[in-house]
Write an enzyme that holds these catalytic residues in place. Sequence first.
Site, PDB file in Angstrom:
ATOM      1  CB  SER A   1      13.247  45.623  52.388  1.00  0.00           C
ATOM      2  OG  SER A   1      13.204  45.223  53.715  1.00  0.00           O
TER       3      SER A   1
ATOM      4  CB  THR B   1      16.245  43.026  49.298  1.00  0.00           C
ATOM      5  OG1 THR B   1      16.704  44.061  50.127  1.00  0.00           O
ATOM      6  CG2 THR B   1      16.874  43.145  47.915  1.00  0.00           C
TER       7      THR B   1
ATOM      8  N   GLY C   1      24.677  48.836  48.823  1.00  0.00           N
ATOM      9  CA  GLY C   1      24.829  47.396  49.032  1.00  0.00           C
ATOM     10  C   GLY C   1      25.182  46.656  47.756  1.00  0.00           C
TER      11      GLY C   1
ATOM     12  N   GLY D   1      24.690  42.709  52.137  1.00  0.00           N
ATOM     13  CA  GLY D   1      25.316  43.086  50.871  1.00  0.00           C
ATOM     14  C   GLY D   1      26.830  43.121  50.919  1.00  0.00           C
TER      15      GLY D   1
HETATM   16  N1  ASP Z   1      21.325  42.846  49.929  1.00  0.00           N
HETATM   17  C1  ASP Z   1      20.644  44.018  50.396  1.00  0.00           C
HETATM   18  C2  ASP Z   1      21.657  45.033  50.851  1.00  0.00           C
HETATM   19  O1  ASP Z   1      22.642  44.669  51.441  1.00  0.00           O
HETATM   20  C3  ASP Z   1      19.729  43.745  51.519  1.00  0.00           C
HETATM   21  C4  ASP Z   1      18.873  42.516  51.430  1.00  0.00           C
HETATM   22  O2  ASP Z   1      18.903  41.819  50.477  1.00  0.00           O
HETATM   23  O3  ASP Z   1      18.171  42.205  52.359  1.00  0.00           O
HETATM   24  O4  ASP Z   1      21.398  46.188  50.677  1.00  0.00           O
END
Ligand code: ASP
Length: 329
Positions: free
Chosen positions: A85, A188, A218, A242
């Site tokens: 990720s 992430t 995101g 996100g």
């Molecule tokens: N927040 C991140 C996104 O939407 C993904 C994640 O945090 O898992 O790109």
Amino acid sequence: MKRRDFVKLSALGSAAVLAKSCSTSSDKKQVSILETSKKIKVVSTWISGIDANKEAIRILSSNGSAITAVEKGLNVIESDPNNTSVGLGGMPDASGVVTLDASIMDDQYNCGSVTYLQNIEHPISVARKVMEETPHVMLSGKGAYDFAIEQGFTHKNLLTESSLQKWQEWKKDNSFNLPHINHENHDTIAMIAMDANGKMAAGCTTSGWAFKKHGRVGDSPIIGAGIYVDPEIGGACATGLGESIIKICGSHAVVEFMRSGLTPEEACREAVERIKKTTENYDDLQVGFLAMNITGEVGIHSMYSGFECALQDENRSELIKSGYEFEWE
Ligand code: ASP
């Protein structure tokens, strides 16, 4: 060390021993000054945060700044091909291209971010360069890439054999369903650090939602959504879907909830509540918030079970399970 050695089942219990809460903003400033020299601390999302924290604490222990600790700590995960990720090895979008988002912020409202960046292993470092070397906050796409090359970063193919295979598998399925955002496909990494001078910084770096629509950005590179730091209050960061985090300016909301007197954990919970209130259908909608106030108190909360954060200071490293609203079925 095995994963279970780190696990602390009670988020409340762990957070409670971290530091005392404070009642008024003038108290907060005082406590911050009193506790600064002994309170270097770093907290990061998910289990991969353990390795990132080690590097960040190494920097903080030798009197490094919070912003450098965040950058270098996150660099470790960006270079890990097994984290699917973030950075190298990150999952591609629907068209098979790895696009990266990252942001960084100190506690003086200085911030930088990159979105839709390709072929650069360390987006968080490029975000820091945007903050320090340009009058801008955000660079995107080819502009961000050109700027990175100009700043001495090298071009690198970030799509690993294993990520390519997973994308090919996914493409075979005609439904083109996006995978759930949970700890298996979404690591992430977002981090908040406090240095020996009591100064804070936060950062976030990601390849985003696996197999997202090409061009999708995101919350992670959006200041106030993916991360936020306020010198009088503390910092917050987010992980999960996100789109939902952007809609409520998630990390900024958490900081504002702390300003109104909530503990970091209560503030994270309030932000999750806000997503529940503002979203018609939150089935399978995972979001998690992580916050640290200026006294060094830490809290997390998520919509579904499975979220966790890694916390490290000079004496200990632990993985803290988040409190949550619903169990994954
Ligand atoms: N927040 C991140 C996104 O939407 C993904 C994640 O945090 O898992 O790109």
